[in-house]
Design a protein around this motif. Sequence first.
Motif, PDB file in Angstrom:
ATOM      1  N   LEU A   1       0.824  -1.210   0.000  1.00 26.75           N
ATOM      2  CA  LEU A   1       0.000   0.000   0.000  1.00 26.75           C
ATOM      3  C   LEU A   1       0.858   1.261   0.000  1.00 26.75           C
ATOM      4  CD1 LEU A   1      -2.662  -1.207   2.585  1.00 26.75           C
ATOM      5  CD2 LEU A   1      -3.105  -0.733   0.171  1.00 26.75           C
ATOM      6  N   PHE A   2       1.909   1.272   0.807  1.00 26.98           N
ATOM      7  CA  PHE A   2       2.771   2.454   0.867  1.00 26.98           C
ATOM      8  C   PHE A   2       3.588   2.616  -0.411  1.00 26.98           C
ATOM      9  CE2 PHE A   2       2.646   2.052   5.708  1.00 26.98           C
ATOM     10  CZ  PHE A   2       1.786   3.143   5.845  1.00 26.98           C
ATOM     11  N   LYS A   3       4.064   1.512  -0.986  1.00 25.95           N
ATOM     12  CA  LYS A   3       4.836   1.588  -2.227  1.00 25.95           C
ATOM     13  C   LYS A   3       3.975   2.079  -3.377  1.00 25.95           C
ATOM     14  CE  LYS A   3       7.994  -1.433  -3.382  1.00 25.95           C
ATOM     15  NZ  LYS A   3       8.708  -2.697  -3.691  1.00 25.95           N
ATOM     16  N   LYS A   4       2.727   1.637  -3.388  1.00 23.87           N
ATOM     17  CA  LYS A   4       1.813   2.063  -4.448  1.00 23.87           C
ATOM     18  C   LYS A   4       1.534   3.553  -4.344  1.00 23.87           C
ATOM     19  CE  LYS A   4      -2.769   1.087  -6.355  1.00 23.87           C
ATOM     20  NZ  LYS A   4      -2.291   1.189  -7.753  1.00 23.87           N
ATOM     21  N   GLY A   5       1.312   4.045  -3.131  1.00 19.94           N
ATOM     22  CA  GLY A   5       1.087   5.469  -2.909  1.00 19.94           C
ATOM     23  C   GLY A   5      -0.296   5.923  -3.346  1.00 19.94           C
ATOM     24  N   GLY A   6      -0.691   7.088  -2.857  1.00 19.70           N
ATOM     25  CA  GLY A   6      -1.971   7.660  -3.241  1.00 19.70           C
ATOM     26  C   GLY A   6      -3.164   6.992  -2.604  1.00 19.70           C
ATOM     27  N   ILE A   7      -2.940   6.195  -1.559  1.00 17.50           N
ATOM     28  CA  ILE A   7      -4.020   5.456  -0.896  1.00 17.50           C
ATOM     29  C   ILE A   7      -4.039   5.824   0.585  1.00 17.50           C
ATOM     30  CG2 ILE A   7      -4.885   3.164  -0.267  1.00 17.50           C
ATOM     31  CD1 ILE A   7      -3.577   2.117  -2.831  1.00 17.50           C
ATOM     32  N   LYS A   8      -5.218   6.084   1.118  1.00 18.54           N
ATOM     33  CA  LYS A   8      -5.374   6.344   2.541  1.00 18.54           C
ATOM     34  C   LYS A   8      -5.651   5.024   3.247  1.00 18.54           C
ATOM     35  CE  LYS A   8      -7.394  10.981   1.948  1.00 18.54           C
ATOM     36  NZ  LYS A   8      -8.584  11.825   2.264  1.00 18.54           N
ATOM     37  N   VAL A   9      -4.941   4.770   4.337  1.00 25.10           N
ATOM     38  CA  VAL A   9      -5.079   3.507   5.049  1.00 25.10           C
ATOM     39  C   VAL A   9      -5.513   3.792   6.486  1.00 25.10           C
ATOM     40  CG1 VAL A   9      -4.008   1.325   5.641  1.00 25.10           C
ATOM     41  CG2 VAL A   9      -3.194   2.593   3.644  1.00 25.10           C
ATOM     42  N   VAL A  10      -6.700   3.322   6.835  1.00 25.59           N
ATOM     43  CA  VAL A  10      -7.248   3.500   8.174  1.00 25.59           C
ATOM     44  C   VAL A  10      -7.246   2.141   8.865  1.00 25.59           C
ATOM     45  CG1 VAL A  10      -9.245   4.199   9.549  1.00 25.59           C
ATOM     46  CG2 VAL A  10      -8.716   5.401   7.406  1.00 25.59           C
ATOM     47  N   ALA A  11      -6.543   2.054   9.999  1.00 21.22           N
ATOM     48  CA  ALA A  11      -6.501   0.807  10.764  1.00 21.22           C
ATOM     49  C   ALA A  11      -7.412   0.905  11.975  1.00 21.22           C
ATOM     50  CB  ALA A  11      -5.074   0.500  11.205  1.00 21.22           C
ATOM     51  N   MET A  12      -7.962  -0.222  12.369  1.00 20.19           N
ATOM     52  CA  MET A  12      -8.712  -0.338  13.612  1.00 20.19           C
ATOM     53  C   MET A  12      -8.475  -1.743  14.145  1.00 20.19           C
ATOM     54  SD  MET A  12     -12.699  -0.978  12.536  1.00 20.19           S
ATOM     55  CE  MET A  12     -13.041  -1.870  14.076  1.00 20.19           C
ATOM     56  N   SER A  13      -9.023  -2.051  15.308  1.00 17.62           N
ATOM     57  CA  SER A  13      -8.820  -3.373  15.889  1.00 17.62           C
ATOM     58  C   SER A  13     -10.108  -3.882  16.517  1.00 17.62           C
ATOM     59  CB  SER A  13      -7.725  -3.334  16.960  1.00 17.62           C
ATOM     60  OG  SER A  13      -6.515  -2.832  16.425  1.00 17.62           O
ATOM     61  N   THR A  14     -10.452  -5.123  16.191  1.00 18.22           N
ATOM     62  CA  THR A  14     -11.524  -5.808  16.902  1.00 18.22           C
ATOM     63  C   THR A  14     -10.942  -6.747  17.947  1.00 18.22           C
ATOM     64  OG1 THR A  14     -11.588  -7.445  15.107  1.00 18.22           O
ATOM     65  CG2 THR A  14     -13.207  -5.661  15.017  1.00 18.22           C
ATOM     66  N   SER A  15      -9.603  -6.746  18.064  1.00 20.45           N
ATOM     67  CA  SER A  15      -8.890  -7.485  19.105  1.00 20.45           C
ATOM     68  C   SER A  15      -8.252  -6.472  20.048  1.00 20.45           C
ATOM     69  CB  SER A  15      -7.802  -8.374  18.497  1.00 20.45           C
ATOM     70  OG  SER A  15      -6.905  -8.832  19.488  1.00 20.45           O
ATOM     71  N   ILE A  16      -8.362  -6.717  21.336  1.00 21.68           N
ATOM     72  CA  ILE A  16      -7.839  -5.761  22.312  1.00 21.68           C
ATOM     73  C   ILE A  16      -6.327  -5.582  22.189  1.00 21.68           C
ATOM     74  CG2 ILE A  16      -7.458  -7.417  24.178  1.00 21.68           C
ATOM     75  CD1 ILE A  16      -8.641  -5.240  26.076  1.00 21.68           C
ATOM     76  N   GLU A  17      -5.646  -6.587  21.656  1.00 22.75           N
ATOM     77  CA  GLU A  17      -4.197  -6.496  21.480  1.00 22.75           C
ATOM     78  C   GLU A  17      -3.812  -5.816  20.168  1.00 22.75           C
ATOM     79  OE1 GLU A  17      -2.062 -10.246  22.720  1.00 22.75           O
ATOM     80  OE2 GLU A  17      -4.135 -10.960  22.825  1.00 22.75           O
ATOM     81  N   GLY A  18      -4.791  -5.517  19.331  1.00 26.75           N
ATOM     82  CA  GLY A  18      -4.529  -4.978  18.013  1.00 26.75           C
ATOM     83  C   GLY A  18      -3.672  -3.727  17.962  1.00 26.75           C
ATOM     84  N   PRO A  19      -3.948  -2.697  18.793  1.00 24.34           N
ATOM     85  CA  PRO A  19      -3.136  -1.477  18.729  1.00 24.34           C
ATOM     86  C   PRO A  19      -1.646  -1.720  18.981  1.00 24.34           C
ATOM     87  CG  PRO A  19      -5.178  -1.038  19.888  1.00 24.34           C
ATOM     88  CD  PRO A  19      -5.119  -2.524  19.672  1.00 24.34           C
ATOM     89  N   GLN A  20      -1.328  -2.591  19.935  1.00 23.06           N
ATOM     90  CA  GLN A  20       0.076  -2.897  20.204  1.00 23.06           C
ATOM     91  C   GLN A  20       0.715  -3.644  19.035  1.00 23.06           C
ATOM     92  OE1 GLN A  20      -2.419  -3.524  22.518  1.00 23.06           O
ATOM     93  NE2 GLN A  20      -1.928  -1.706  23.729  1.00 23.06           N
ATOM     94  N   LEU A  21      -0.051  -4.548  18.424  1.00 27.88           N
ATOM     95  CA  LEU A  21       0.474  -5.301  17.287  1.00 27.88           C
ATOM     96  C   LEU A  21       0.608  -4.419  16.057  1.00 27.88           C
ATOM     97  CD1 LEU A  21      -1.518  -8.605  17.876  1.00 27.88           C
ATOM     98  CD2 LEU A  21       0.866  -8.124  18.436  1.00 27.88           C
ATOM     99  N   TRP A  22      -0.265  -3.420  15.949  1.00 27.51           N
ATOM    100  CA  TRP A  22      -0.130  -2.434  14.866  1.00 27.51           C
ATOM    101  C   TRP A  22       1.157  -1.639  15.059  1.00 27.51           C
ATOM    102  CZ3 TRP A  22       0.052   2.941  14.501  1.00 27.51           C
ATOM    103  CH2 TRP A  22      -0.144   3.479  13.224  1.00 27.51           C
ATOM    104  N   ASP A  23       1.439  -1.220  16.282  1.00 25.60           N
ATOM    105  CA  ASP A  23       2.688  -0.505  16.579  1.00 25.60           C
ATOM    106  C   ASP A  23       3.898  -1.350  16.185  1.00 25.60           C
ATOM    107  OD1 ASP A  23       1.984   2.027  17.502  1.00 25.60           O
ATOM    108  OD2 ASP A  23       1.700   1.355  19.563  1.00 25.60           O
ATOM    109  N   LYS A  24       3.821  -2.642  16.481  1.00 30.32           N
ATOM    110  CA  LYS A  24       4.925  -3.544  16.125  1.00 30.32           C
ATOM    111  C   LYS A  24       5.115  -3.591  14.609  1.00 30.32           C
ATOM    112  CE  LYS A  24       6.619  -8.277  16.903  1.00 30.32           C
ATOM    113  NZ  LYS A  24       7.204  -8.380  15.556  1.00 30.32           N
ATOM    114  N   ALA A  25       4.004  -3.667  13.880  1.00 32.40           N
ATOM    115  CA  ALA A  25       4.076  -3.692  12.417  1.00 32.40           C
ATOM    116  C   ALA A  25       4.694  -2.408  11.873  1.00 32.40           C
ATOM    117  CB  ALA A  25       2.689  -3.920  11.825  1.00 32.40           C
ATOM    118  N   MET A  26       4.275  -1.260  12.424  1.00 29.79           N
ATOM    119  CA  MET A  26       4.810   0.019  11.953  1.00 29.79           C
ATOM    120  C   MET A  26       6.306   0.144  12.248  1.00 29.79           C
ATOM    121  SD  MET A  26       2.401   1.536  10.376  1.00 29.79           S
ATOM    122  CE  MET A  26       1.725  -0.078   9.953  1.00 29.79           C
TER     123      MET A  26
END
Length: 283
Positions: free
Chosen positions: A87-112
């Motif tokens: 998605l980032f390499k392609k560019g021009g796309i807005k990416v909105v993340a959310m989590s239905t898992s309580i651990e999701g925000p921390q795992l998103w931080d790890k991915a970033m």
Amino acid sequence: MSGQGKGIWDKLENIPREVLYGILLIVFIFPMIYPLGLPVPISANVRKWYDTIEALPDGSVVLIDFGYSGGGEPELGPMAVAVYHHLFKKGGIKVVAMSTSIEGPQLWDKAMAEIRPEQRYGAQYGVDYINIGYITGGETAMAAVGKDLRATTSTDYKGASLDQYSIMDGIVDAHSFDLLICYTTGGDQSEGWVRQWYTVYGTPYLCSVLAMMVPTMLPYQNAGQIISVTSGAQAGEMETLVKVPARGIKSADVITLTHILCLAYVAIGNIAYLSKRFSGGGK
């Protein structure tokens, strides 16, 4: 001469298990430290993932659900990272993340932290990508976000107002999104998005689950409700297509080498047994 040969085959047929496990451990660890980049065949479903993202026009908005737990991160995390790279390499796309898992925000931080979007792609938080955090309620949360995102949450995962981020301009409900992506260790999430978004709004949907969940999700793909279902174990395929080798390629190397070693063990055992038998040393 025959006795010496018989001794060799005896030794090969009775290699101590400690030696066999030791070799297997070495073969397992080596590619994790020094990836070999062995050829990875691309499956049709991973190709669909890639082509779907590649076909997104500039200005598209993507919603990603980090719906997996810490226990599922080793399998699903590499796939999430590889797709973000795309998605980032392609560019021009807005990416909105959310989590239905309580651990999701921390795992998103790890991915970033792995991706480093600012350094590698010049992507800006709040302009090109954002995380609106964990939203409790399972399918209730999915339905609420689809109906009215701002009424469901007014802040990002850090507690800052969404109004201050330009990426959120014009994002109102499910109709604001061109693609939905879900990574999950739970059937409630993977099937819930079908019921709450595809069925209601027709939102194109990509789903990545644990390998054991794929058979459960394939009927939704066959019915046209999901574009493509993959398992996180296929991350190496996505990394190959995106040309950003990482953890998925390492795992693919491990799987390939350990399978080759197991086949070698079987071959050596059978060769030793047959050689003993034909030389008169076996019954």
